[in-house]
Scaffold this motif. Structure first.
Motif, short mmCIF file in Angstrom:
data_model
loop_
_atom_site.label_atom_id
_atom_site.label_comp_id
_atom_site.label_asym_id
_atom_site.label_seq_id
_atom_site.Cartn_x
_atom_site.Cartn_y
_atom_site.Cartn_z
N LEU A 123 0.85 -1.19 0.00
CA LEU A 123 0.00 0.00 0.00
C LEU A 123 0.88 1.24 0.00
CD1 LEU A 123 -2.58 -0.85 2.83
CD2 LEU A 123 -3.08 -0.72 0.39
N ASP A 124 0.41 2.29 -0.67
CA ASP A 124 1.06 3.59 -0.52
C ASP A 124 0.11 4.52 0.25
OD1 ASP A 124 -0.84 4.68 -2.33
OD2 ASP A 124 0.52 4.51 -4.03
N PHE A 125 0.54 5.74 0.49
CA PHE A 125 -0.25 6.67 1.29
C PHE A 125 -1.64 6.91 0.69
CE2 PHE A 125 -1.85 10.83 2.47
CZ PHE A 125 -1.80 10.75 3.84
N ASP A 126 -1.71 7.14 -0.62
CA ASP A 126 -3.01 7.41 -1.24
C ASP A 126 -3.94 6.22 -1.13
OD1 ASP A 126 -2.29 10.00 -1.92
OD2 ASP A 126 -1.62 9.45 -3.94
N GLN A 127 -3.41 5.02 -1.25
CA GLN A 127 -4.24 3.82 -1.16
C GLN A 127 -4.80 3.64 0.25
OE1 GLN A 127 -1.19 1.25 -2.72
NE2 GLN A 127 -2.36 0.88 -4.60
N ILE B 286 -8.71 3.70 1.42
CA ILE B 286 -9.34 2.64 2.20
C ILE B 286 -10.02 3.24 3.43
CG2 ILE B 286 -8.86 0.65 3.71
CD1 ILE B 286 -6.63 -0.11 1.67
N ASN B 287 -9.30 4.10 4.14
CA ASN B 287 -9.86 4.71 5.34
C ASN B 287 -11.09 5.56 5.03
OD1 ASN B 287 -7.96 3.48 6.95
ND2 ASN B 287 -6.59 5.24 6.97
N ALA B 288 -11.03 6.31 3.96
CA ALA B 288 -12.19 7.14 3.59
C ALA B 288 -13.40 6.25 3.29
CB ALA B 288 -11.84 8.01 2.38
N THR B 289 -13.19 5.17 2.59
CA THR B 289 -14.27 4.25 2.27
C THR B 289 -14.84 3.62 3.53
OG1 THR B 289 -13.31 3.78 0.10
CG2 THR B 289 -14.87 2.15 0.99
N LEU B 290 -13.98 3.14 4.41
CA LEU B 290 -14.45 2.52 5.64
C LEU B 290 -15.19 3.52 6.53
CD1 LEU B 290 -11.42 0.20 6.46
CD2 LEU B 290 -13.69 -0.48 5.64
N ARG B 291 -14.77 4.78 6.54
CA ARG B 291 -15.49 5.80 7.33
C ARG B 291 -16.90 6.02 6.77
NH1 ARG B 291 -10.43 8.51 7.02
NH2 ARG B 291 -9.30 8.16 8.95
#
Length: 165
Positions: free
Chosen positions: A138-142, A146-151
Motif C-alpha cells: 500500500l502507498d499513502f493514497d491507497q 481505504i480509510n475514507a471508504t471505511l469511514r
C-alpha cells in the motif's frame, strides 16, 4: 431474509455479493489482527494478557476514560469491556478510581506496565506500516482511500442504528 452468494463470479453476484465479501473480509482482518497481537506477545514472553486486552491498552494510551467512553469513542468493540477492565486493573496494567461527579462510574488509565504494552503494540504497528509501504503493498493514497471508504460505511451503519430502529 437468507442470502447465499458464495458461488459464481463477482459480476454474477452483483453488489450484494461484493458487500457480503467485504463484511467477511472485515471480520477476517479483525481476527487476523488479534492473531498477530497474540503471536507478538507470545514471541516476547508476555502471556498474561490476551490480544483484546492488549488492543484496549493501546487504544486507551494517555487518556483517562470510563468503560462507557471506551465504547462510545470506538476504542473498544466488545460486550465484555467491564470484565477486561477489571482484569487489567487486577493484573496491574491499569489504575482505576471512582469519578468525582458520578460515583457509580470508574475512570481508568494506564500504569507503567500498561504503557509498556501500549508502546509494544505501537512499535508492532509501526513495523507493519513500514512493511506495507516498503513491500509495495500500500502507498499513502491507497491507505487514505481505504480509510475514507471505511469511514463512509461506518457512518452509514451508525445512521442505521440511530435513525432506522
Amino acid at each position: 431474509m437468507t442470502i447465499h452468494m458464495k458461488s459464481g463470479t463477482a459480476a454474477d453476484r452483483g453488489f450484494i455479493g461484493e458487500y457480503l465479501d467485504s463484511l467477511a473480509l472485515v471480520e477476517r482482518l479483525h481476527r487476523l489482527l488479534l492473531d498477530v497481537l497474540k503471536d507478538e506477545f507470545e514471541r516476547v514472553g508476555v502471556l498474561d494478557i490476551n490480544p483484546v486486552q492488549a488492543l484496549l491498552l493501546f487504544n486507551v494510551g494517555d487518556n483517562e476514560v470510563t468503560a462507557g467512553e471506551l465504547k462510545s469513542r470506538g476504542y473498544y468493540q466488545g460486550s465484555n469491556v467491564s470484565y477486561n477492565l477489571k482484569k487489567l486493573v487486577e493484573m496491574g496494567y491499569m489504575h482505576h478510581k471512582r469519578c468525582e461527579i458520578d460515583r457509580r462510574a470508574v475512570r481508568v488509565r494506564l500504569t507503567e506496565k500498561g504503557r509498556a504494552i501500549h508502546a509494544a503494540v505501537g512499535e508492532l504497528f509501526a513495523r507493519h506500516a513500514q512493511g506495507l509501504q516498503e513491500g509495495d503493498v500500500l502507498d499513502f493514497d491507497q491507505i487514505n482511500g481505504i480509510n475514507a471508504t471505511l469511514r463512509r460505511v461506518e457512518r452509514y451503519w451508525a445512521d442505521q442504528i440511530r435513525y432506522i430502529y
